[in-house]
Design a protein around this motif. Structure first.
Motif, PDB file in Angstrom:
ATOM      1  N   SER A   1     -21.279 -23.500 -41.474  1.00  0.00           N
ATOM      2  CA  SER A   1     -20.691 -22.644 -40.443  1.00  0.00           C
ATOM      3  C   SER A   1     -19.310 -23.155 -40.051  1.00  0.00           C
ATOM      4  O   SER A   1     -18.974 -24.320 -40.262  1.00  0.00           O
ATOM      5  N   GLY A   2     -18.527 -22.266 -39.443  1.00  0.00           N
ATOM      6  CA  GLY A   2     -17.214 -22.652 -38.952  1.00  0.00           C
ATOM      7  C   GLY A   2     -17.302 -23.774 -37.942  1.00  0.00           C
ATOM      8  O   GLY A   2     -16.476 -24.692 -37.931  1.00  0.00           O
ATOM      9  N   GLU A   3     -18.311 -23.723 -37.096  1.00  0.00           N
ATOM     10  CA  GLU A   3     -18.497 -24.782 -36.096  1.00  0.00           C
ATOM     11  C   GLU A   3     -18.805 -26.118 -36.768  1.00  0.00           C
ATOM     12  O   GLU A   3     -18.278 -27.158 -36.364  1.00  0.00           O
ATOM     13  N   ASP A   4     -19.654 -26.093 -37.798  1.00  0.00           N
ATOM     14  CA  ASP A   4     -19.981 -27.331 -38.524  1.00  0.00           C
ATOM     15  C   ASP A   4     -18.737 -27.917 -39.191  1.00  0.00           C
ATOM     16  O   ASP A   4     -18.501 -29.118 -39.115  1.00  0.00           O
ATOM     17  N   ILE A   5     -17.962 -27.076 -39.854  1.00  0.00           N
ATOM     18  CA  ILE A   5     -16.746 -27.551 -40.519  1.00  0.00           C
ATOM     19  C   ILE A   5     -15.777 -28.100 -39.487  1.00  0.00           C
ATOM     20  O   ILE A   5     -15.196 -29.176 -39.662  1.00  0.00           O
ATOM     21  N   TYR A   6     -15.602 -27.376 -38.381  1.00  0.00           N
ATOM     22  CA  TYR A   6     -14.706 -27.866 -37.329  1.00  0.00           C
ATOM     23  C   TYR A   6     -15.159 -29.245 -36.842  1.00  0.00           C
ATOM     24  O   TYR A   6     -14.362 -30.173 -36.766  1.00  0.00           O
ATOM     25  N   THR A   7     -16.433 -29.374 -36.536  1.00  0.00           N
ATOM     26  CA  THR A   7     -16.962 -30.637 -35.999  1.00  0.00           C
ATOM     27  C   THR A   7     -16.822 -31.778 -36.998  1.00  0.00           C
ATOM     28  O   THR A   7     -16.408 -32.877 -36.642  1.00  0.00           O
ATOM     29  N   GLN A   8     -17.131 -31.499 -38.266  1.00  0.00           N
ATOM     30  CA  GLN A   8     -17.137 -32.549 -39.290  1.00  0.00           C
ATOM     31  C   GLN A   8     -15.751 -32.867 -39.835  1.00  0.00           C
ATOM     32  O   GLN A   8     -15.475 -34.005 -40.204  1.00  0.00           O
ATOM     33  N   LYS A   9     -14.882 -31.877 -39.919  1.00  0.00           N
ATOM     34  CA  LYS A   9     -13.629 -32.060 -40.648  1.00  0.00           C
ATOM     35  C   LYS A   9     -12.368 -31.840 -39.810  1.00  0.00           C
ATOM     36  O   LYS A   9     -11.357 -32.485 -40.040  1.00  0.00           O
ATOM     37  N   CYS A  10     -12.396 -30.908 -38.872  1.00  0.00           N
ATOM     38  CA  CYS A  10     -11.168 -30.486 -38.179  1.00  0.00           C
ATOM     39  C   CYS A  10     -10.956 -31.167 -36.831  1.00  0.00           C
ATOM     40  O   CYS A  10      -9.822 -31.297 -36.373  1.00  0.00           O
ATOM     41  N   ALA A  11     -12.042 -31.539 -36.182  1.00  0.00           N
ATOM     42  CA  ALA A  11     -11.962 -32.043 -34.810  1.00  0.00           C
ATOM     43  C   ALA A  11     -11.152 -33.327 -34.694  1.00  0.00           C
ATOM     44  O   ALA A  11     -10.589 -33.606 -33.634  1.00  0.00           O
ATOM     45  N   ALA A  12     -11.073 -34.098 -35.764  1.00  0.00           N
ATOM     46  CA  ALA A  12     -10.310 -35.349 -35.711  1.00  0.00           C
ATOM     47  C   ALA A  12      -8.866 -35.079 -35.293  1.00  0.00           C
ATOM     48  O   ALA A  12      -8.294 -35.835 -34.506  1.00  0.00           O
ATOM     49  N   CYS A  13      -8.289 -33.996 -35.775  1.00  0.00           N
ATOM     50  CA  CYS A  13      -6.910 -33.645 -35.394  1.00  0.00           C
ATOM     51  C   CYS A  13      -6.878 -32.575 -34.304  1.00  0.00           C
ATOM     52  O   CYS A  13      -6.172 -32.714 -33.319  1.00  0.00           O
ATOM     53  N   HIS A  14      -7.652 -31.502 -34.497  1.00  0.00           N
ATOM     54  CA  HIS A  14      -7.593 -30.375 -33.571  1.00  0.00           C
ATOM     55  C   HIS A  14      -8.374 -30.618 -32.285  1.00  0.00           C
ATOM     56  O   HIS A  14      -8.287 -29.821 -31.354  1.00  0.00           O
ATOM     57  N   GLY A  15      -9.095 -31.700 -32.208  1.00  0.00           N
ATOM     58  CA  GLY A  15      -9.760 -32.071 -30.968  1.00  0.00           C
ATOM     59  C   GLY A  15      -8.915 -33.017 -30.131  1.00  0.00           C
ATOM     60  O   GLY A  15      -9.139 -33.173 -28.937  1.00  0.00           O
TER      61      GLY A  15
ATOM     62  N   ASP B   1     -14.061 -30.913 -49.943  1.00  0.00           N
ATOM     63  CA  ASP B   1     -15.350 -30.310 -50.302  1.00  0.00           C
ATOM     64  C   ASP B   1     -15.617 -29.007 -49.540  1.00  0.00           C
ATOM     65  O   ASP B   1     -16.738 -28.523 -49.523  1.00  0.00           O
ATOM     66  N   CYS B   2     -14.587 -28.440 -48.926  1.00  0.00           N
ATOM     67  CA  CYS B   2     -14.730 -27.177 -48.197  1.00  0.00           C
ATOM     68  C   CYS B   2     -14.317 -26.012 -49.091  1.00  0.00           C
ATOM     69  O   CYS B   2     -13.274 -26.062 -49.740  1.00  0.00           O
ATOM     70  N   SER B   3     -15.114 -24.967 -49.064  1.00  0.00           N
ATOM     71  CA  SER B   3     -14.741 -23.754 -49.797  1.00  0.00           C
ATOM     72  C   SER B   3     -13.721 -22.970 -48.974  1.00  0.00           C
ATOM     73  O   SER B   3     -13.539 -23.224 -47.777  1.00  0.00           O
ATOM     74  N   ASP B   4     -13.067 -22.002 -49.609  1.00  0.00           N
ATOM     75  CA  ASP B   4     -12.131 -21.135 -48.888  1.00  0.00           C
ATOM     76  C   ASP B   4     -12.856 -20.430 -47.741  1.00  0.00           C
ATOM     77  O   ASP B   4     -12.314 -20.286 -46.640  1.00  0.00           O
ATOM     78  N   GLU B   5     -14.065 -20.000 -48.011  1.00  0.00           N
ATOM     79  CA  GLU B   5     -14.873 -19.304 -47.004  1.00  0.00           C
ATOM     80  C   GLU B   5     -15.155 -20.211 -45.796  1.00  0.00           C
ATOM     81  O   GLU B   5     -15.085 -19.778 -44.652  1.00  0.00           O
ATOM     82  N   GLU B   6     -15.439 -21.482 -46.059  1.00  0.00           N
ATOM     83  CA  GLU B   6     -15.716 -22.425 -44.973  1.00  0.00           C
ATOM     84  C   GLU B   6     -14.454 -22.719 -44.161  1.00  0.00           C
ATOM     85  O   GLU B   6     -14.509 -22.818 -42.931  1.00  0.00           O
ATOM     86  N   ILE B   7     -13.307 -22.840 -44.838  1.00  0.00           N
ATOM     87  CA  ILE B   7     -12.038 -23.057 -44.134  1.00  0.00           C
ATOM     88  C   ILE B   7     -11.754 -21.862 -43.226  1.00  0.00           C
ATOM     89  O   ILE B   7     -11.382 -22.018 -42.058  1.00  0.00           O
ATOM     90  N   ALA B   8     -11.926 -20.666 -43.758  1.00  0.00           N
ATOM     91  CA  ALA B   8     -11.695 -19.449 -42.971  1.00  0.00           C
ATOM     92  C   ALA B   8     -12.624 -19.412 -41.764  1.00  0.00           C
ATOM     93  O   ALA B   8     -12.204 -19.054 -40.653  1.00  0.00           O
ATOM     94  N   ALA B   9     -13.885 -19.793 -41.951  1.00  0.00           N
ATOM     95  CA  ALA B   9     -14.846 -19.800 -40.837  1.00  0.00           C
ATOM     96  C   ALA B   9     -14.440 -20.815 -39.778  1.00  0.00           C
ATOM     97  O   ALA B   9     -14.583 -20.550 -38.573  1.00  0.00           O
ATOM     98  N   ALA B  10     -13.905 -21.946 -40.199  1.00  0.00           N
ATOM     99  CA  ALA B  10     -13.455 -22.963 -39.237  1.00  0.00           C
ATOM    100  C   ALA B  10     -12.259 -22.453 -38.450  1.00  0.00           C
ATOM    101  O   ALA B  10     -12.177 -22.657 -37.231  1.00  0.00           O
ATOM    102  N   VAL B  11     -11.323 -21.758 -39.119  1.00  0.00           N
ATOM    103  CA  VAL B  11     -10.160 -21.193 -38.428  1.00  0.00           C
ATOM    104  C   VAL B  11     -10.648 -20.181 -37.393  1.00  0.00           C
ATOM    105  O   VAL B  11     -10.205 -20.186 -36.231  1.00  0.00           O
ATOM    106  N   LYS B  12     -11.553 -19.304 -37.801  1.00  0.00           N
ATOM    107  CA  LYS B  12     -12.076 -18.293 -36.869  1.00  0.00           C
ATOM    108  C   LYS B  12     -12.768 -18.954 -35.683  1.00  0.00           C
ATOM    109  O   LYS B  12     -12.648 -18.476 -34.549  1.00  0.00           O
TER     110      LYS B  12
END
Length: 144
Positions: free
Chosen positions: A63-77, A126-137
């Motif tokens: 999910s977008g939330e999972d990707i955000y928490t695992q991969k994006c939050a380090a910078c965007h948090g 290891d993120c697919s395009d779909e997972e990146i898009a879900a994280a952005v959303k």
């Protein structure tokens, strides 16, 4: 009593000498100083490690939330390197106004803005395009 002290000192010196002598024998020196690895030359039969296989996601995309928490939050948090912090609607207004497609494109391909740098895929190899898009959303939905 004096004789006992002399005998104990003599015994200690003898024992210390014996330990020291063994410590310097060639077989113990070789054991302690042997190389920890091996140097291979061209043509040598070099053993090969089995490749590491990443675990596959059998349940489908994360999910977008999972990707955000695992991969994006380090910078965007935290706002590292000028990354817009999720939840700070003031820094997201202009970005959101560009449209979802632009934001997803920047996330996938990378982007150099006036306030910071977005590496391609957010360095998530290891993120697919779909997972990146879900994280952005997910980030947009939580920053309006």
């Amino acid at each position: 009593m004096q004789k006992i002290k002399v005998i104990l000192v003599a015994l200690a010196v003898t024992l210390a000498g014996a330990v020291s002598a063994d410590h310097m024998k060639s077989h113990t020196v070789k054991e302690r100083t042997k190389p920890t690895g091996k140097v291979y030359r061209v043509g040598d039969d070099v053993p090969k490690a089995a490749p590491v296989v990443a675990a596959t996601q059998s349940a489908g995309p994360r999910s977008g939330e999972d990707i955000y928490t695992q991969k994006c939050a380090a910078c965007h948090g935290t706002g590292v390197a000028g990354a817009p912090k999720v939840g700070d609607s003031g820094v997201w207004v202009d970005r959101i106004a560009q449209g979802e497609e632009v934001l997803i494109s920047h996330a996938l391909e990378g982007f150099q803005g006036s306030t910071g740098f977005m590496p391609a895929r957010g360095t998530c190899t290891d993120c697919s395009d779909e997972e990146i898009a879900a994280a952005v959303k997910h980030m947009v939905a939580n920053s309006q």
